[in-house]
Design a protein around this motif. Structure first.
Motif, PDB file in Angstrom:
ATOM      1  N   VAL A  72       0.857  -1.180   0.000  1.00  0.00           N
ATOM      2  CA  VAL A  72       0.000   0.000   0.000  1.00  0.00           C
ATOM      3  C   VAL A  72       0.894   1.231   0.000  1.00  0.00           C
ATOM      4  N   SER A  73       0.655   2.145  -0.938  1.00  0.00           N
ATOM      5  CA  SER A  73       1.486   3.331  -1.091  1.00  0.00           C
ATOM      6  C   SER A  73       0.646   4.598  -0.970  1.00  0.00           C
ATOM      7  N   ARG A  74       1.326   5.723  -0.779  1.00  0.00           N
ATOM      8  CA  ARG A  74       0.666   7.035  -0.780  1.00  0.00           C
ATOM      9  C   ARG A  74       0.466   7.464  -2.225  1.00  0.00           C
ATOM     10  N   ILE A  75      -0.666   8.117  -2.508  1.00  0.00           N
ATOM     11  CA  ILE A  75      -0.933   8.638  -3.842  1.00  0.00           C
ATOM     12  C   ILE A  75      -1.510  10.042  -3.727  1.00  0.00           C
ATOM     13  N   GLY A  91      -4.286  10.144  -0.807  1.00  0.00           N
ATOM     14  CA  GLY A  91      -4.832   8.926  -0.222  1.00  0.00           C
ATOM     15  C   GLY A  91      -3.865   7.777  -0.320  1.00  0.00           C
ATOM     16  N   THR A  92      -4.425   6.591  -0.504  1.00  0.00           N
ATOM     17  CA  THR A  92      -3.605   5.384  -0.611  1.00  0.00           C
ATOM     18  C   THR A  92      -3.944   4.637  -1.887  1.00  0.00           C
ATOM     19  N   VAL A  93      -2.996   3.840  -2.342  1.00  0.00           N
ATOM     20  CA  VAL A  93      -3.202   2.996  -3.518  1.00  0.00           C
ATOM     21  C   VAL A  93      -2.592   1.634  -3.223  1.00  0.00           C
ATOM     22  N   CYS A 165       1.767  13.874  -1.749  1.00  0.00           N
ATOM     23  CA  CYS A 165       2.266  12.521  -1.494  1.00  0.00           C
ATOM     24  C   CYS A 165       3.100  12.398  -0.228  1.00  0.00           C
ATOM     25  N   ARG A 166       3.301  13.456   0.470  1.00  0.00           N
ATOM     26  CA  ARG A 166       4.057  13.378   1.723  1.00  0.00           C
ATOM     27  C   ARG A 166       3.128  13.012   2.854  1.00  0.00           C
ATOM     28  N   ASP A 167       3.687  12.339   3.877  1.00  0.00           N
ATOM     29  CA  ASP A 167       2.910  12.001   5.064  1.00  0.00           C
ATOM     30  C   ASP A 167       2.612  13.234   5.878  1.00  0.00           C
TER      31      ASP A 167
END
Length: 167
Positions: A72-75, A91-93, A165-167
């Protein structure tokens, strides 16, 4: 260019099958086909379908960034048509083969990934409309890979300046 790739594939094919070692059918790492596939991936001719999904994609004013090394990655997505016609979402992808399961808060959708292109569906869930202003939409967004660079992906910002895309 296609003649060059065809010649290279033929050369790789010949080299993959010429090591002279006896191979077992159950040991797929040492079959000629697996060696050819490995050599093609190493040469950059064929992408690794299991590689981490990371980088930046764009077409016209549509932009997507993905950062991650896990399943699961950031998008982040940015669509900007000017004149208060834009979309922005983070969000997430999660990747499953060619399928990208994206979640932007209440907006969830499945997009298609072919290695160098990401294509959103033409029919968007109603919850996704809240991510856009004016007549802008995420429907059928199609972008091509620009880079696999994590730092480039992390630099994508919304029209308001928020990192996508940053946390």
């Amino acid at each position: 260019m296609s003649h060059w790739r065809g010649g290279l594939m033929l050369l790789l094919s010949l080299l993959a099958g010429c090591d002279g070692a006896s191979t077992s059918i159950t040991n797929t790492e040492s079959t000629p086909g697996s060696r050819l596939e490995s050599a093609a991936r190493s040469a950059g001719i064929v992408g690794d379908p299991g590689a981490a999904l990371q980088g930046s994609w764009a077409r016209d004013t549509d932009r997507i960034c993905i950062i991650g090394t896990e399943r699961v990655s950031r998008i982040g997505v940015s669509v900007d048509y000017g004149e208060a016609q834009s979309c922005a979402a983070s969000g997430t992808v999660e990747r499953s083969g060619e399928r990208l399961q994206m979640t932007f808060g209440k907006c969830a959708l499945d997009a298609r990934f072919d290695g160098d292109r990401i294509t959103f569906p033409a029919d968007m869930p109603e919850a996704c409309e809240a991510l856009c202003a004016g007549r802008a939409s995420l429907a059928a967004v199609t972008v091509d890979r620009l880079s696999e660079s994590r730092s480039e992906a992390a630099a994508l910002r919304s029209k308001a300046g928020k990192f996508l895309c940053r946390d």
